[in-house]
Design a protein around this motif. Structure first.
Motif, PDB file in Angstrom:
ATOM      1  N   ASN A   9      -8.689   9.736  -6.857  1.00 42.17           N
ATOM      2  CA  ASN A   9      -8.210   8.591  -6.750  1.00 42.17           C
ATOM      3  C   ASN A   9      -9.294   7.301  -6.219  1.00 42.17           C
ATOM      4  O   ASN A   9      -9.740   7.279  -5.589  1.00 42.17           O
ATOM      5  CB  ASN A   9      -7.547   8.155  -6.110  1.00 42.17           C
ATOM      6  N   PHE A  30      -1.592  10.487   0.149  1.00 37.19           N
ATOM      7  CA  PHE A  30      -2.229  11.190   1.528  1.00 37.19           C
ATOM      8  C   PHE A  30      -1.456  10.686   2.631  1.00 37.19           C
ATOM      9  O   PHE A  30      -1.985  11.401   3.643  1.00 37.19           O
ATOM     10  CB  PHE A  30      -3.097   9.979   0.889  1.00 37.19           C
ATOM     11  N   ARG A  75      -7.991   3.985  -5.967  1.00 36.64           N
ATOM     12  CA  ARG A  75      -7.036   3.307  -4.893  1.00 36.64           C
ATOM     13  C   ARG A  75      -6.399   4.732  -4.534  1.00 36.64           C
ATOM     14  O   ARG A  75      -5.461   5.114  -4.128  1.00 36.64           O
ATOM     15  CB  ARG A  75      -5.987   3.054  -5.710  1.00 36.64           C
ATOM     16  N   THR A  76      -6.573   3.912  -2.911  1.00 32.29           N
ATOM     17  CA  THR A  76      -5.974   4.300  -1.748  1.00 32.29           C
ATOM     18  C   THR A  76      -5.116   3.373  -1.655  1.00 32.29           C
ATOM     19  O   THR A  76      -5.374   2.332  -1.276  1.00 32.29           O
ATOM     20  CB  THR A  76      -7.040   5.181  -1.354  1.00 32.29           C
ATOM     21  N   SER A 133     -10.522   4.848   1.423  1.00 30.72           N
ATOM     22  CA  SER A 133     -11.060   6.136   1.168  1.00 30.72           C
ATOM     23  C   SER A 133     -12.164   6.849   2.298  1.00 30.72           C
ATOM     24  O   SER A 133     -11.341   8.213   2.915  1.00 30.72           O
ATOM     25  CB  SER A 133     -11.704   6.144   0.050  1.00 30.72           C
ATOM     26  N   ILE A 148     -10.358   7.695   5.487  1.00 29.26           N
ATOM     27  CA  ILE A 148      -9.358   8.957   5.235  1.00 29.26           C
ATOM     28  C   ILE A 148      -9.534  10.192   4.904  1.00 29.26           C
ATOM     29  O   ILE A 148      -9.497  11.202   5.717  1.00 29.26           O
ATOM     30  CB  ILE A 148      -8.398   8.515   3.431  1.00 29.26           C
ATOM     31  N   ARG A 149     -11.186  10.239   4.859  1.00 28.56           N
ATOM     32  CA  ARG A 149     -11.905  11.577   4.769  1.00 28.56           C
ATOM     33  C   ARG A 149     -12.537  11.164   6.405  1.00 28.56           C
ATOM     34  O   ARG A 149     -12.490  12.283   6.997  1.00 28.56           O
ATOM     35  CB  ARG A 149     -13.227  10.540   3.709  1.00 28.56           C
ATOM     36  N   SER A 163      -7.859  14.766  -3.904  1.00 32.30           N
ATOM     37  CA  SER A 163      -7.404  13.343  -4.489  1.00 32.30           C
ATOM     38  C   SER A 163      -8.131  12.634  -4.081  1.00 32.30           C
ATOM     39  O   SER A 163      -8.270  11.058  -4.833  1.00 32.30           O
ATOM     40  CB  SER A 163      -5.820  13.205  -3.656  1.00 32.30           C
ATOM     41  N   LEU A 164      -9.466  12.196  -3.067  1.00 34.36           N
ATOM     42  CA  LEU A 164      -9.820  11.204  -2.634  1.00 34.36           C
ATOM     43  C   LEU A 164     -11.188  11.231  -3.762  1.00 34.36           C
ATOM     44  O   LEU A 164     -11.486  10.237  -4.531  1.00 34.36           O
ATOM     45  CB  LEU A 164     -10.899  11.404  -1.593  1.00 34.36           C
ATOM     46  N   GLU A 218       0.299   6.725  -3.578  1.00 38.25           N
ATOM     47  CA  GLU A 218      -0.442   6.664  -2.552  1.00 38.25           C
ATOM     48  C   GLU A 218      -0.401   7.580  -1.945  1.00 38.25           C
ATOM     49  O   GLU A 218      -0.572   7.739  -0.895  1.00 38.25           O
ATOM     50  CB  GLU A 218      -1.168   4.828  -2.463  1.00 38.25           C
ATOM     51  N   TRP A 277       0.444  -1.372   0.023  1.00 41.79           N
ATOM     52  CA  TRP A 277      -0.029  -0.155  -0.251  1.00 41.79           C
ATOM     53  C   TRP A 277       1.325   0.833  -0.009  1.00 41.79           C
ATOM     54  O   TRP A 277       0.257   1.718  -0.067  1.00 41.79           O
ATOM     55  CB  TRP A 277      -0.895  -0.107   1.171  1.00 41.79           C
TER      56      TRP A 277
END
Length: 213
Positions: A76, A15, A78-79, A83, A86-87, A72-73, A12, A7
């Motif tokens: 993309n 992030f 793929r994170t 996601s 991350i949010r 960016s989320l 990526e 990952w």
């Protein structure tokens, strides 16, 4: 190890970098708030407004970083982690700096004149807990290290809750002017809310650890 390395591809990795940038900005704002409060009794209203404005600038900076994370989320699929996680992290970091900015402005707007011991101790805890939040974000790639920061966050948040209750108890017992009660209660509540947001970050990070550890 293989799962973690999978990952961390360069695309990526940004992030983590953006979250770290946002987290460091939160820590800066907490330290600025501490410096503001420590100097507060010795400076005049104009200087107080100026110092509060400098914290407002950090809050604007935080908004810019958060917007980059969200953009960016949206672009993309793929994170490095879910996601949604991350949010949640970027939203919570934004909530914390918003609270710090609100606190700085409230000291001026409410014309707080005396900085009591409870306020100083609560702000010290907010600085310590945001240090651990920053550490947890920086070490998010190293799941075990991030978990240690989360444990410290929960301990500090528990201390903040206890101190908040003590502060409210003394406030209602010793302060006779209802306006003062309203003013200081708002300050105490905002500080406790900031520590709660930090606890919520630890919850999200522990969820990430469970999924990827």
């Amino acid at each position: 190890m293989k799962r973690i390395m999978n990952w961390l591809v360069p695309k990526e990795k940004r992030f983590f970098e953006m979250l770290a940038e946002q987290s460091l900005n939160v820590l800066k704002s907490a330290n600025e708030l501490k410096n503001f409060v420590n100097s507060y009794p010795e400076i005049d209203r104009g200087e107080r407004k100026s110092k509060a404005s400098s914290i407002k600038e950090l809050e604007h900076r935080g908004d810019e970083i958060q917007n980059r994370v969200i953009e960016s989320l949206d672009k993309n699929f793929r994170t490095p982690v879910d996601s949604e996680d991350i949010r949640k992290l970027t939203d919570l970091l934004d909530d914390i700096i918003d609270l710090v900015n609100t606190l700085a402005s409230r000291f001026v707007v409410l014309s707080i004149e005396r900085i009591d011991e409870h306020t100083i101790r609560l702000i010290d805890l907010v600085v310590k807990i945001t240090e651990e939040v920053n550490g947890s974000i920086l070490d998010l790639k190293k799941l075990r290290h991030a978990e240690e920061h989360c444990k410290k966050i929960l301990k500090l948040e528990s201390e903040a809750d206890k101190l908040h209750n003590e502060a409210l108890s003394d406030l209602l017992h010793y302060y006779k002017n209802p306006i003062d009660v309203i003013k200081y209660k708002e300050i105490y509540d905002l500080l406790e809310n900031a520590s709660n947001k930090c606890k919520n970050i630890s919850v999200v990070i522990n969820s990430i650890i469970t999924k990827h550890g």
